[in-house]
Design an enzyme around this catalytic site. Sequence first.
Site, mmCIF file in Angstrom:
data_model
loop_
_atom_site.group_PDB
_atom_site.id
_atom_site.type_symbol
_atom_site.label_atom_id
_atom_site.label_comp_id
_atom_site.label_asym_id
_atom_site.label_seq_id
_atom_site.Cartn_x
_atom_site.Cartn_y
_atom_site.Cartn_z
ATOM 1 N N ASP A 173 0.855 -1.203 0.000
ATOM 2 C CA ASP A 173 0.000 0.000 0.000
ATOM 3 C C ASP A 173 0.887 1.247 0.000
ATOM 4 O O ASP A 173 1.084 1.908 1.013
ATOM 5 C CB ASP A 173 -0.904 -0.030 1.244
ATOM 6 N N SER A 211 -16.934 -4.613 -3.841
ATOM 7 C CA SER A 211 -17.550 -3.287 -3.913
ATOM 8 C C SER A 211 -17.414 -2.668 -5.307
ATOM 9 O O SER A 211 -17.953 -1.595 -5.565
ATOM 10 C CB SER A 211 -16.896 -2.352 -2.888
ATOM 11 N N HIS A 331 33.999 -22.050 19.989
ATOM 12 C CA HIS A 331 35.437 -21.824 19.809
ATOM 13 C C HIS A 331 35.704 -20.319 19.711
ATOM 14 O O HIS A 331 34.950 -19.599 19.051
ATOM 15 C CB HIS A 331 35.899 -22.519 18.515
ATOM 16 N N ASN A 332 36.765 -19.851 20.390
ATOM 17 C CA ASN A 332 37.117 -18.420 20.354
ATOM 18 C C ASN A 332 35.858 -17.549 20.449
ATOM 19 O O ASN A 332 35.573 -16.715 19.586
ATOM 20 C CB ASN A 332 37.899 -18.081 19.076
ATOM 21 N N GLU A 361 35.123 -20.198 25.265
ATOM 22 C CA GLU A 361 36.580 -20.105 25.260
ATOM 23 C C GLU A 361 37.023 -18.660 25.464
ATOM 24 O O GLU A 361 36.386 -17.722 24.977
ATOM 25 C CB GLU A 361 37.141 -20.621 23.929
ATOM 26 N N ASP A 363 40.791 -16.418 25.455
ATOM 27 C CA ASP A 363 42.254 -16.341 25.269
ATOM 28 C C ASP A 363 42.768 -15.118 26.015
ATOM 29 O O ASP A 363 42.393 -13.990 25.679
ATOM 30 C CB ASP A 363 42.602 -16.165 23.773
ATOM 31 N N HIS A 376 42.673 -12.717 20.125
ATOM 32 C CA HIS A 376 43.342 -13.826 19.436
ATOM 33 C C HIS A 376 44.799 -13.423 19.217
ATOM 34 O O HIS A 376 45.084 -12.526 18.420
ATOM 35 C CB HIS A 376 42.645 -14.109 18.100
ATOM 36 N N GLU A 410 42.541 -20.220 27.753
ATOM 37 C CA GLU A 410 43.839 -20.253 27.057
ATOM 38 C C GLU A 410 44.690 -19.178 27.724
ATOM 39 O O GLU A 410 44.482 -17.983 27.502
ATOM 40 C CB GLU A 410 43.646 -19.932 25.571
#
Length: 809
Positions: A173, A211, A331-332, A361, A363, A376, A410
């Site tokens: 619309d 209509s 992971h990480n 995890e 680090d 990382h 880690e």
Amino acid sequence: MASLLCNARECPGGGEGQGQGTTIQIYAMADLDGIQLTDTLEQMQQGTLMRKVKSKSWKKQRYFKLQDDCMTIWYQSKRTGKTESAFSISDVETVREGHQSEVLQSLAEEFPPERCFTIVFYGRRGNLDLIAGSAEEAQCWVQGLRQLIEVATSMDQREKIDQWIRDWFQKADKNKDGRMNFKEVQRLLKMMNVDMNEDHALRLFQAADKSESGTLEGEEFVLFYKALTQREEVLSLFQDFSEDGKKLTLLELVDFLRQEQLEDEDTEDLAMELIDKYEPSETARARHVLSADGFLMYLCSPEGSIFNPQHRALWQDMSQPLCHYFISSSHNTYLIEDQIRGQSSIEGYIRALKRGCRCLEVDCWDGPNGEPMVYHGHTFTSKIPFREVVSTLGKYAFKTSDYPVILSLENHCSMEQQEVLAQQLKSILGEQLLTTTTDGHVPSQLPSPEELKHKILLKGKKIGRLEDMLDGPGDEAPDVSDDDNGAEAEEERRRAKKDKESLAQALSDCVVYCKNVSFRGFQEARSHSRPSEISSLAEAKARKLIRDAGNEFVRHNAWQLTRIYPSGMRTDSSNYSPQEMWNVGCQIVALNFQTAGMEMDLCDGLFSQNGRCGYVLKPPFMRDEETPFNPSDPNSWEGPGPITLTIQVISGQQLPKVANSKDGAIIDPLVRVEIHGVPADQARQETKYIENNGEAHGGARDPAVPMWPVPALPHPPSTHSPFPGFNPRWDETLQFQLHVPELALVRFVVEDYDKTSRNDFVGQFTLAFANIKPGYRHIHLLSKDGTSIPPSSLFVHIRITEPPGPEQD
């Protein structure tokens, strides 16, 4: 003929349960069912100027406005006046007040918390950080959004589809006059993925335009929508069980539930419950009958889903040792992009925990001012303080699940900053951090998730043996082999001395049940028999062990935890298939949660059961330390023989257009069914693809997959859909044999066929075979991100055939 709609509403003067007095309350657009138009919402509808923030330096003014449907928010640039974006309330998971994102925390000195808030979306979509002009304006939006989120999340199937229709009407619309002319209808059809020639579209339009005004409004649009979504295959099934073709009596519904849906417990009570819940007509409910509309409502509901609703809740024994469960693992976790230059963010932890992840995890590296940082190492990823990660963990660890969280540490920090790590863990987590065994004694087996409820376990290096730090009497320690004296004892003392030189005692003491040890073979691990030790293996090392010593690996995982992590070569944060690791019972199979794809679909599919608590009990033959089971050796499998899974893919409903597709492009959908399990069970088969002219093409089955004779299924109505991309009909039967069904996952994928390049993804749904309900079922499709895309679904018939017992041979 009864109209078949998932979203039937009763209107005054409704029929006698025959589906003829039902309609949809639509486009009373000012407010939705269940939404009171408060001053707050009215203020949001008038619009507010706020700052959208992406970083400390990127702060742009945007005009935010709640639309009249109370379910859509759009915002535009103050400078250009151009609408930038819009989002639906159903996409919003939550709203956080104050400085509860890294971006807003970085601006804490510039803007007070009472003016700041964060809109968090489902899936992997980034958050929206906003700063209002005043605390009052911020509160208006925070409270208003929370009210609307509550309405959206409490919608039943009918209301969701009502809202879906409203959304389409709003989009089509263009001049916002509450009517649609024929040009707007044509635009709507294209947007909805419906390919229809102009003459046919005009006939539909004119039939709905009662209509004769040349436009559709309100109820006329409902008629038009009914024509689009007529479900002939469901009506045919309904009429097979209905004597008069207009209603199902209680007994007729019981017959359907027993014969087709294989519901054999308290079937009459279930039939009554379904009528009360899904029959839109009050008159029909009073007479205990189900109209065609009510029948479709049931089939579209959780009770009509392929996923056994009883398995959605916590249904497994949670009192077994920790090593007897598959554990949802990341992971990480701090990375939300790639492994080299990606952003580190506490959002990674929040998102993983909200998905039911139970092993995270972290680090840790030395940071400035004596504060350890998380990132990382030796890459260009950004950094976050360890303190923030621990605070986030303390806040979100048990919001989705009560069961233990394992924090895999880690540790690359200096001795000084290791002391800081230990101090922050203890001071921030307090009682949540597990610092001793559950009973004060040396464990002969790991404790259960039930015993460890609301506890955070640290996984990391530890000085010496667990018994050295316990007060319990030494004779309660498990027996050790006679090799424990001599050379091995000397080697252990040497390792403990080395650890003492590089590991802070305070941090070592935080490690109880998850002491990291290097993997030196299954025999050495068994000779020490220490269930509180855990080895981490790279995916390639794990694959070699699976290949060379599959049975030993399964036995090892029956008493000790093993963690698997992705290869360091996966710098793009891609994933390996977790299935081969689960096949040998590895519990902590760590994946990059930020990366969508088949691997995360399998992870979400396995852990979507059992209350999404992040723990799934392994089958009995994987919990036995003397098991003969080897996933690669069919001779090691016990049982009467393979189970046959027969899937009739009947039709698709409201399939979405492929993202980034060209305007006017209609999808050519096909369905692929994949079995992920032991090597002998791995299989995939595809239906033909349906071209946008409604013709079926191509037998796209994998030629490497064996095919078995397929028996005809009951009621296989065969008609082409008039809207093939939108509501395609396949009526094809696929069949699989499962030798180890306890480990099998079934993945349904819809793709848009492309003869010149790779097929485009449309939607998918993955679940464990153990959670499948037989009979006529809807499969509610998910996006690539794992979020729902209502009302897109597949309609299938499932048959599971057990092998004949000895007495039948």
